[in-house]
Scaffold this motif. Structure first.
Motif, short mmCIF file in Angstrom:
data_model
loop_
_atom_site.label_atom_id
_atom_site.label_comp_id
_atom_site.label_asym_id
_atom_site.label_seq_id
_atom_site.Cartn_x
_atom_site.Cartn_y
_atom_site.Cartn_z
N GLN A 1 41.07 39.45 30.04
CA GLN A 1 41.16 39.13 28.62
C GLN A 1 42.16 40.01 27.88
N LEU A 2 42.08 41.32 28.07
CA LEU A 2 42.98 42.21 27.33
C LEU A 2 44.44 42.05 27.75
N THR A 3 44.68 41.60 28.97
CA THR A 3 46.06 41.37 29.42
C THR A 3 46.50 39.93 29.23
N HIS A 4 45.58 39.10 28.67
CA HIS A 4 45.87 37.68 28.44
C HIS A 4 46.33 36.99 29.73
N SER A 5 45.62 37.31 30.81
CA SER A 5 45.95 36.75 32.12
C SER A 5 44.89 35.74 32.54
N LYS A 6 45.22 35.00 33.58
CA LYS A 6 44.25 34.14 34.23
C LYS A 6 43.69 34.89 35.44
N TRP A 7 42.65 34.32 36.02
CA TRP A 7 42.08 34.94 37.21
C TRP A 7 43.16 35.12 38.28
N ASN A 8 43.16 36.28 38.94
CA ASN A 8 44.21 36.54 39.92
C ASN A 8 43.75 37.56 40.96
N LEU A 9 44.48 37.59 42.07
CA LEU A 9 44.15 38.48 43.17
C LEU A 9 44.23 39.95 42.79
N LEU A 10 45.25 40.31 42.00
CA LEU A 10 45.42 41.71 41.62
C LEU A 10 44.22 42.21 40.84
N ALA A 11 43.74 41.41 39.90
CA ALA A 11 42.56 41.81 39.12
C ALA A 11 41.34 41.98 40.02
N GLY A 12 41.18 41.07 40.98
CA GLY A 12 40.06 41.20 41.91
C GLY A 12 40.17 42.44 42.77
N ALA A 13 41.38 42.77 43.25
CA ALA A 13 41.57 43.96 44.08
C ALA A 13 41.29 45.23 43.29
N LEU A 14 41.74 45.29 42.03
CA LEU A 14 41.50 46.47 41.21
C LEU A 14 40.02 46.62 40.87
N ALA A 15 39.35 45.51 40.64
CA ALA A 15 37.91 45.58 40.36
C ALA A 15 37.14 46.07 41.59
N LEU A 16 37.53 45.60 42.78
CA LEU A 16 36.91 46.11 44.00
C LEU A 16 37.18 47.60 44.20
N GLY B 1 35.90 44.20 34.60
CA GLY B 1 37.20 43.74 35.07
C GLY B 1 37.67 42.51 34.32
N PHE B 2 36.75 41.61 34.03
CA PHE B 2 37.12 40.40 33.27
C PHE B 2 37.62 40.77 31.87
N LEU B 3 36.95 41.73 31.23
CA LEU B 3 37.36 42.14 29.89
C LEU B 3 38.70 42.86 29.89
N VAL B 4 38.86 43.84 30.80
CA VAL B 4 40.05 44.69 30.78
C VAL B 4 41.23 44.05 31.50
N LEU B 5 40.98 43.48 32.68
CA LEU B 5 42.07 43.00 33.52
C LEU B 5 42.46 41.55 33.24
N TYR C 1 34.52 36.80 38.38
CA TYR C 1 35.06 37.04 37.04
C TYR C 1 36.50 37.52 37.04
N THR C 2 37.03 37.91 38.20
CA THR C 2 38.38 38.48 38.22
C THR C 2 39.36 37.68 39.08
N ALA C 3 38.97 37.36 40.31
CA ALA C 3 39.88 36.64 41.20
C ALA C 3 39.79 35.13 41.04
N GLY C 4 38.67 34.64 40.52
CA GLY C 4 38.53 33.20 40.30
C GLY C 4 37.75 32.50 41.39
N GLU D 1 31.61 40.79 48.81
CA GLU D 1 31.41 40.83 47.37
C GLU D 1 31.71 39.48 46.74
N ALA D 2 30.86 39.08 45.80
CA ALA D 2 31.07 37.81 45.11
C ALA D 2 31.05 37.97 43.59
N ALA D 3 30.08 38.76 43.08
CA ALA D 3 29.90 38.87 41.63
C ALA D 3 31.15 39.41 40.94
N VAL D 4 31.77 40.43 41.55
CA VAL D 4 32.98 41.01 40.94
C VAL D 4 34.12 40.01 40.93
#
Length: 317
Positions: free
Chosen positions: A148-163, A142-146, A233-236, A227-230
């Protein structure tokens, strides 16, 4: 006279044989009953141990949390856990919005439309593999795709998609098993009355499977709550939220899905490993207690709704 004696001896032999068979049968029944009682006691003991263990953990966490609770720590300020509580519920809600429709549709496909074949076997293997992936791997993906590849910062949407990546296989398999467990006479009766396959699946089989599907949703939500590990790296691991600002487009709004957000589980991990506050242990104990209460309330509420729906569908009161 000799003939009478032979008949009497033969009759006695037959009676003795029947008596022996009857005794052997009774002995077999007694052994079966003893084995059944033994297994029942063993399984009941194991179940009781799990219940006692869960009760002890829950009571311990609630006790520690109650001792640490203060009005300041229960607030929605930067010193309390209210922000992390809101982040946890909001993130799990966003994740379920993605997970539940996709997981249920995948379960319907596997149960009613997939059939058998090498391609479907590969799909099932992929689902099983995906459901057993370590959460840290999904977090790094999720950190790589959601991020780094999107040039985003940690966010709720990335965390939700990773979950969602973690939980879609769980709900898919739960839905598939639930649909397969429904009595096929429901399906045959509906088809016989002229309904289509899709109408039968959605309006009959799916509704009859709601309680078991809700069990899968509870498990998925429980994994999201804890969940914490996911999410590291994604939600911050921090939040800058203003609860007086409810504009979803503002970065400080609680409703903004593109803001960083630390959940209760991530907050506990950070407090216990980094000690970022002077009273880190106290806040961590309170966060753990709040998280336990949150999971219990969600699970009991979902069970209650599932039972109400099941009674309504079955004609009960």
């Amino acid at each position: 006279m000799t003939l009478l004696l032979l008949r009497a001896a033969h009759s006695a032999t037959r009676q003795s044989s029947k008596s022996g068979s009857s005794n052997a049968g009774m002995a077999h029944i007694r052994r079966a009953k003893l084995a059944d009682k033994t297994i029942t006691v063993i399984l009941s003991t194991i179940a009781a141990l799990f219940v006692v263990l869960l009760a002890l953990i829950t009571v311990y966490l609630l006790y520690k949390g109650a001792r640490a609770a203060t009005p300041d720590l229960l607030s929605f300020t930067g010193f309390g856990v209210g922000i992390q509580l809101f982040n946890t519920v909001y993130l799990v809600f966003l994740s379920l919005l993605v997970t539940v429709p996709i997981g249920i549709c995948a379960g319907i496909f596997l149960a009613e439309y997939a059939g058998k074949g090498p391609i479907i076997a590969v799909v099932r293997t992929c689902i099983e593999t995906l459901s057993s992936l370590p959460s840290i791997i999904v977090g790094l993906f999720g950190f790589l795709v959601l991020i780094q590849l999107t040039h985003s910062k940690w966010n709720l949407l990335a965390g939700a998609l990773a979950l969602a990546i973690l939980n879609v296989p769980l709900i898919a398999r739960t839905t598939e098993d639930a649909l397969r467990s429904v009595d096929r006479s429901y399906y045959d009766g509906s088809i016989g009355l002229g309904a289509t396959r899709w109408q039968t699946t959605v309006r009959i089989l799916l509704r009859a499977s709601v309680p078991r599907i809700i069990t899968g949703i509870i498990l998925a939500a429980g994994r999201g709550f804890g969940e914490a590990a996911v999410l590291i790296y994604t939600a911050g691991m921090n939040s800058a939220v203003n609860f007086n600002n409810w504009d979803p487009t503002s970065i400080t709004s609680p409703l903004n899905i593109l803001r960083p957000a630390d959940t209760l589980a991530v907050h506990i991990w950070a407090l216990k490993t980094e000690g970022i506050m002077a009273n880190a242990n106290q806040i961590a104990d309170l966060s753990a207690a709040v998280l336990v209460v949150l999971v219990l309330v969600f699970s009991l509420s979902a069970r209650w709704l599932g039972n109400r729906f099941d009674k309504k569908m079955s004609g009960g009161k």
